[in-house]
Write a protein that holds these residues in place. Sequence first.
Motif, PDB file in Angstrom:
ATOM      1  N   ILE A  83       0.841  -1.204   0.000  1.00  0.00           N
ATOM      2  CA  ILE A  83       0.000   0.000   0.000  1.00  0.00           C
ATOM      3  C   ILE A  83       0.871   1.247   0.000  1.00  0.00           C
ATOM      4  CG2 ILE A  83      -1.617   1.362   1.396  1.00  0.00           C
ATOM      5  CD1 ILE A  83      -2.928  -1.336   2.187  1.00  0.00           C
ATOM      6  N   ALA A  84       1.914   1.248   0.820  1.00  0.00           N
ATOM      7  CA  ALA A  84       2.830   2.394   0.861  1.00  0.00           C
ATOM      8  C   ALA A  84       3.515   2.572  -0.488  1.00  0.00           C
ATOM      9  CB  ALA A  84       3.864   2.207   1.964  1.00  0.00           C
ATOM     10  N   LEU A  85       3.908   1.462  -1.103  1.00  0.00           N
ATOM     11  CA  LEU A  85       4.544   1.526  -2.415  1.00  0.00           C
ATOM     12  C   LEU A  85       3.560   2.054  -3.467  1.00  0.00           C
ATOM     13  CD1 LEU A  85       7.235   0.970  -3.715  1.00  0.00           C
ATOM     14  CD2 LEU A  85       6.516  -1.372  -4.124  1.00  0.00           C
ATOM     15  N   ALA A  86       2.308   1.620  -3.398  1.00  0.00           N
ATOM     16  CA  ALA A  86       1.283   2.110  -4.336  1.00  0.00           C
ATOM     17  C   ALA A  86       1.069   3.612  -4.161  1.00  0.00           C
ATOM     18  CB  ALA A  86      -0.024   1.352  -4.124  1.00  0.00           C
ATOM     19  N   LYS A  87       1.077   4.080  -2.919  1.00  0.00           N
ATOM     20  CA  LYS A  87       0.924   5.522  -2.672  1.00  0.00           C
ATOM     21  C   LYS A  87       2.099   6.299  -3.258  1.00  0.00           C
ATOM     22  CE  LYS A  87      -1.989   5.255   1.422  1.00  0.00           C
ATOM     23  NZ  LYS A  87      -2.093   5.537   2.851  1.00  0.00           N
ATOM     24  N   LEU A  88       3.288   5.718  -3.139  1.00  0.00           N
ATOM     25  CA  LEU A  88       4.465   6.367  -3.707  1.00  0.00           C
ATOM     26  C   LEU A  88       4.352   6.424  -5.228  1.00  0.00           C
ATOM     27  CD1 LEU A  88       7.240   7.627  -3.203  1.00  0.00           C
ATOM     28  CD2 LEU A  88       8.217   5.332  -3.373  1.00  0.00           C
ATOM     29  N   ARG A  89       3.898   5.346  -5.836  1.00  0.00           N
ATOM     30  CA  ARG A  89       3.730   5.313  -7.292  1.00  0.00           C
ATOM     31  C   ARG A  89       2.656   6.320  -7.724  1.00  0.00           C
ATOM     32  NH1 ARG A  89       6.815   4.616 -10.438  1.00  0.00           N
ATOM     33  NH2 ARG A  89       5.500   3.662 -11.977  1.00  0.00           N
ATOM     34  N   ASP A  90       1.588   6.436  -6.934  1.00  0.00           N
ATOM     35  CA  ASP A  90       0.547   7.414  -7.224  1.00  0.00           C
ATOM     36  C   ASP A  90       1.135   8.822  -7.173  1.00  0.00           C
ATOM     37  OD1 ASP A  90      -2.217   8.196  -7.712  1.00  0.00           O
ATOM     38  OD2 ASP A  90      -2.186   8.930  -5.635  1.00  0.00           O
ATOM     39  N   SER A  91       1.985   9.049  -6.185  1.00  0.00           N
ATOM     40  CA  SER A  91       2.655  10.345  -6.073  1.00  0.00           C
ATOM     41  C   SER A  91       3.541  10.597  -7.290  1.00  0.00           C
ATOM     42  CB  SER A  91       3.488  10.372  -4.786  1.00  0.00           C
ATOM     43  OG  SER A  91       4.254  11.540  -4.715  1.00  0.00           O
ATOM     44  N   ASP A  92       4.234   9.546  -7.766  1.00  0.00           N
ATOM     45  CA  ASP A  92       5.059   9.675  -8.976  1.00  0.00           C
ATOM     46  C   ASP A  92       4.197  10.070 -10.166  1.00  0.00           C
ATOM     47  OD1 ASP A  92       7.322   8.935  -7.571  1.00  0.00           O
ATOM     48  OD2 ASP A  92       7.323   6.851  -8.292  1.00  0.00           O
ATOM     49  N   ALA A  93       3.024   9.421 -10.291  1.00  0.00           N
ATOM     50  CA  ALA A  93       2.133   9.726 -11.413  1.00  0.00           C
ATOM     51  C   ALA A  93       1.639  11.169 -11.336  1.00  0.00           C
ATOM     52  CB  ALA A  93       0.957   8.754 -11.427  1.00  0.00           C
ATOM     53  N   ARG A  94       1.288  11.626 -10.132  1.00  0.00           N
ATOM     54  CA  ARG A  94       0.835  13.016  -9.981  1.00  0.00           C
ATOM     55  C   ARG A  94       1.966  13.984 -10.316  1.00  0.00           C
ATOM     56  NH1 ARG A  94      -1.706  11.029  -5.283  1.00  0.00           N
ATOM     57  NH2 ARG A  94      -0.134  12.028  -3.988  1.00  0.00           N
ATOM     58  N   MET A  95       3.186  13.629  -9.928  1.00  0.00           N
ATOM     59  CA  MET A  95       4.336  14.484 -10.230  1.00  0.00           C
ATOM     60  C   MET A  95       4.556  14.555 -11.743  1.00  0.00           C
ATOM     61  SD  MET A  95       6.761  16.428  -9.062  1.00  0.00           S
ATOM     62  CE  MET A  95       7.035  16.019  -7.373  1.00  0.00           C
ATOM     63  N   ALA A  96       4.441  13.421 -12.422  1.00  0.00           N
ATOM     64  CA  ALA A  96       4.596  13.402 -13.878  1.00  0.00           C
ATOM     65  C   ALA A  96       3.509  14.242 -14.534  1.00  0.00           C
ATOM     66  CB  ALA A  96       4.565  11.966 -14.395  1.00  0.00           C
ATOM     67  N   SER A  97       2.294  14.139 -14.023  1.00  0.00           N
ATOM     68  CA  SER A  97       1.188  14.924 -14.558  1.00  0.00           C
ATOM     69  C   SER A  97       1.434  16.418 -14.345  1.00  0.00           C
ATOM     70  CB  SER A  97      -0.112  14.494 -13.876  1.00  0.00           C
ATOM     71  OG  SER A  97      -1.186  15.260 -14.338  1.00  0.00           O
ATOM     72  N   ALA A  98       1.943  16.768 -13.178  1.00  0.00           N
ATOM     73  CA  ALA A  98       2.239  18.179 -12.889  1.00  0.00           C
ATOM     74  C   ALA A  98       3.347  18.691 -13.802  1.00  0.00           C
ATOM     75  CB  ALA A  98       2.642  18.344 -11.423  1.00  0.00           C
ATOM     76  N   LYS A  99       4.352  17.856 -14.073  1.00  0.00           N
ATOM     77  CA  LYS A  99       5.424  18.270 -14.977  1.00  0.00           C
ATOM     78  C   LYS A  99       4.888  18.475 -16.388  1.00  0.00           C
ATOM     79  CE  LYS A  99       9.546  16.381 -12.813  1.00  0.00           C
ATOM     80  NZ  LYS A  99      10.644  15.405 -12.948  1.00  0.00           N
ATOM     81  N   ALA A 100       4.006  17.576 -16.822  1.00  0.00           N
ATOM     82  CA  ALA A 100       3.420  17.710 -18.157  1.00  0.00           C
ATOM     83  C   ALA A 100       2.591  18.998 -18.243  1.00  0.00           C
ATOM     84  CB  ALA A 100       2.558  16.493 -18.486  1.00  0.00           C
ATOM     85  N   LEU A 101       1.836  19.281 -17.200  1.00  0.00           N
ATOM     86  CA  LEU A 101       1.053  20.513 -17.171  1.00  0.00           C
ATOM     87  C   LEU A 101       1.969  21.734 -17.213  1.00  0.00           C
ATOM     88  CD1 LEU A 101      -1.625  22.021 -16.913  1.00  0.00           C
ATOM     89  CD2 LEU A 101      -1.438  21.759 -14.432  1.00  0.00           C
ATOM     90  N   ALA A 102       3.052  21.696 -16.450  1.00  0.00           N
ATOM     91  CA  ALA A 102       4.000  22.816 -16.452  1.00  0.00           C
ATOM     92  C   ALA A 102       4.605  23.005 -17.840  1.00  0.00           C
ATOM     93  CB  ALA A 102       5.097  22.580 -15.414  1.00  0.00           C
ATOM     94  N   ALA A 103       4.905  21.903 -18.515  1.00  0.00           N
ATOM     95  CA  ALA A 103       5.457  21.995 -19.869  1.00  0.00           C
ATOM     96  C   ALA A 103       4.425  22.605 -20.822  1.00  0.00           C
ATOM     97  CB  ALA A 103       5.892  20.619 -20.359  1.00  0.00           C
ATOM     98  N   ARG A 104       3.153  22.191 -20.691  1.00  0.00           N
ATOM     99  CA  ARG A 104       2.104  22.765 -21.547  1.00  0.00           C
ATOM    100  C   ARG A 104       1.929  24.255 -21.270  1.00  0.00           C
ATOM    101  NH1 ARG A 104      -0.556  17.879 -20.283  1.00  0.00           N
ATOM    102  NH2 ARG A 104      -1.942  18.939 -18.826  1.00  0.00           N
TER     103      ARG A 104
END
Length: 164
Positions: A83-104
């Motif tokens: 569960i902790a690992l899944a939360k970390l992966r979810d955080s990674d996905a949100r970070m990637a999404s935020a980076k993509a938004l910043a690039a846009r």
Amino acid sequence: MAEQFAGEPIKPQNLSEWRAGGYRDWLAEEDRVEHIRRLADYAFSLAKASGGNLSEGAAAVAGGKLLQLLEAAESEQVVPVSIALAKLRDSDARMASAKALAARLAQRERELALAEQRFRRETAELFLKWYENEQARRIAESNDKPAVKMDRLIRLMFGDRPHA
């Protein structure tokens, strides 16, 4: 000395407590602080190497620790660590999404800057075109009020307004 012993005077009892475990506790705390400092340095170097920030480096360290825990976990510990690992992966996905938004957003800002440059250039070109127009120059140089000049120039440039 007041800083180190919280203002307590040195007495035989204090020294006895220090020898009986206080010193070991103090050493353990110093080791823990040093370990955290090394982890923070490691996280910072990971972040710097990947072009990220400190929180990304810390997430990398946390991910490594979670993987160590998962590898050594007993069956009843697998679910909480997963569960902790899944939360970390979810955080990674949100970070990637935020980076993509910043690039846009950065791309949109560049597009707006280019559009503004184009607008300025086209406006200057139009000014020169209309400045060469004798009728427009007479309107601009007339003694009419600015509102009247604007109305006359608009009619000259764009024609009469369609009637509704």
